[in-house]
Design an enzyme around this catalytic site. Sequence first.
Site, PDB file in Angstrom:
ATOM      1  N   LYS A  69       0.843  -1.211   0.000  1.00 41.01           N
ATOM      2  CA  LYS A  69       0.000   0.000   0.000  1.00 41.01           C
ATOM      3  C   LYS A  69       0.874   1.255   0.000  1.00 41.01           C
ATOM      4  O   LYS A  69       2.064   1.188   0.334  1.00 41.01           O
ATOM      5  CB  LYS A  69      -0.918  -0.020   1.216  1.00 41.01           C
ATOM      6  CG  LYS A  69      -0.193   0.041   2.563  1.00 41.01           C
ATOM      7  CD  LYS A  69      -1.117  -0.343   3.716  1.00 41.01           C
ATOM      8  CE  LYS A  69      -0.369  -0.311   5.044  1.00 41.01           C
ATOM      9  NZ  LYS A  69      -1.151  -0.967   6.114  1.00 41.01           N
ATOM     10  N   TYR A  91      12.833  31.194   6.230  1.00 40.99           N
ATOM     11  CA  TYR A  91      11.572  31.881   6.509  1.00 40.99           C
ATOM     12  C   TYR A  91      11.379  32.113   8.002  1.00 40.99           C
ATOM     13  O   TYR A  91      11.715  31.246   8.820  1.00 40.99           O
ATOM     14  CB  TYR A  91      10.395  31.043   5.995  1.00 40.99           C
ATOM     15  CG  TYR A  91      10.211  31.089   4.499  1.00 40.99           C
ATOM     16  CD1 TYR A  91      10.194  32.300   3.798  1.00 40.99           C
ATOM     17  CD2 TYR A  91      10.022  29.910   3.779  1.00 40.99           C
ATOM     18  CE1 TYR A  91       9.998  32.313   2.427  1.00 40.99           C
ATOM     19  CE2 TYR A  91       9.823  29.922   2.415  1.00 40.99           C
ATOM     20  CZ  TYR A  91       9.817  31.133   1.738  1.00 40.99           C
ATOM     21  OH  TYR A  91       9.615  31.151   0.391  1.00 40.99           O
ATOM     22  N   MET A 114       9.183  24.805   1.141  1.00 41.47           N
ATOM     23  CA  MET A 114       8.474  23.881   0.252  1.00 41.47           C
ATOM     24  C   MET A 114       9.447  23.068  -0.607  1.00 41.47           C
ATOM     25  O   MET A 114       9.313  21.860  -0.750  1.00 41.47           O
ATOM     26  CB  MET A 114       7.508  24.656  -0.650  1.00 41.47           C
ATOM     27  CG  MET A 114       6.601  23.738  -1.457  1.00 41.47           C
ATOM     28  SD  MET A 114       5.527  24.624  -2.596  1.00 41.47           S
ATOM     29  CE  MET A 114       4.548  25.593  -1.471  1.00 41.47           C
TER      30      MET A 114
END
Length: 368
Positions: free
Chosen positions: A38, A264, A313
């Site tokens: 899975k 950031y 990100m």
Amino acid sequence: MPKTSETVLELDLNALEHNYHYLRSKLNEDTKFLAVVKAYAYGSDAVEIAQKLETLGIDYFAVAYVNEGVALRNAGIKTSILVLHPQPINFDALIRNSLEPSLYSPKILHEFLEALKRNNQKDYPVHIKFNTGLNRLGFWENDIDYIIKQLKGRDEINITSIFSHLAASEDFNEKPFTARQIESFMSIAKEMDANLGYQTQKHLLNTSGILNYPEAQLDMVRSGIGLYGFGNDMDIDPELKPVASLKTIISQIHKIEPHETVGYNRGFTSDGYRFTATLPLGHADGIGRQYGNGKAFVNVKGKMAPIIGNVCMDMIMIDVTGIDCKEGDEVVVFGNNPTAETFAANANTISYELITAISQRVKRLIKE
Ligand SMILES: *Cc1c(COP(=O)(O)O)cnc(C)c1O
């Protein structure tokens, strides 16, 4: 393997073969082995992993959802595939692709019987899941009468197996609880067989179950994490080999002055002159923010460098002060050192979460 020149997830199929043989060696000759593939085979590549396991003679596969099973069928996988958590909206696709559902509740049993009737199916293989203490999915022991009544005089269904799932097979403090789960499952299985009038296969153990409760291996075991190289146990881990290694390179190196900040929200403040390296992977690739701010470490030229500041990100920054490295050098995020287990533990999570999170943006490279 040549040094990498971008972010890649290397998949070592020889490690998979090694882990399979190791886990098999804990079992009786005739115990069947179901490989859990899975979630893209725990974040690796379900097709590559399934194809390799087929060549090794695997008995069964399991996925969580129907679309995962369809993808394996489309890739030519012929071995039986158990779908652990199918949704009724996908039952027609499940039947078209010869996938075998786990039926875990009165509602699901009823809806699957309807789907079989609609598709003119007879003797369709299904697996009945019982809850023995995990309290997640599964019929309760006192549902047996209902199940038997539903199936009386009908020929759509053939119960291939009866199974349950352990809640804490890796936790030695929970031995008495696990023993009760095993006992409860044995009693359910006996009652089901007696009422059905035919023998079904029984299975209960996941990876840690195989390692800690081999006496409960029954007809089949279901292993996921062990195949990918982790045993949830510091004594077992050295016996297994991580299949997936996440590698990247240094995009840029900066010399940071005292009191400057990195990333950031100025997540890291430098206490002196430091060298930082920026790497081309971030939370969109599956390295979540929990690994930032000094929690997790990556391997640069054999030395451990912490992730500093907030994970972005598409990038992370690491502290490479005192490490002899340059732009373009390879960085091992996890693999043999650190292992995914160690990398994850530093941020208070587990290998399962880390490896299944590696996003599809990261190129998979097969190594054999
Ligand atoms: C995911 C899963 C497994 C595999 O567990 P591992 O700990 O990865 O071996 C086995 N059985 C069921 C029902 C599962 O959901």
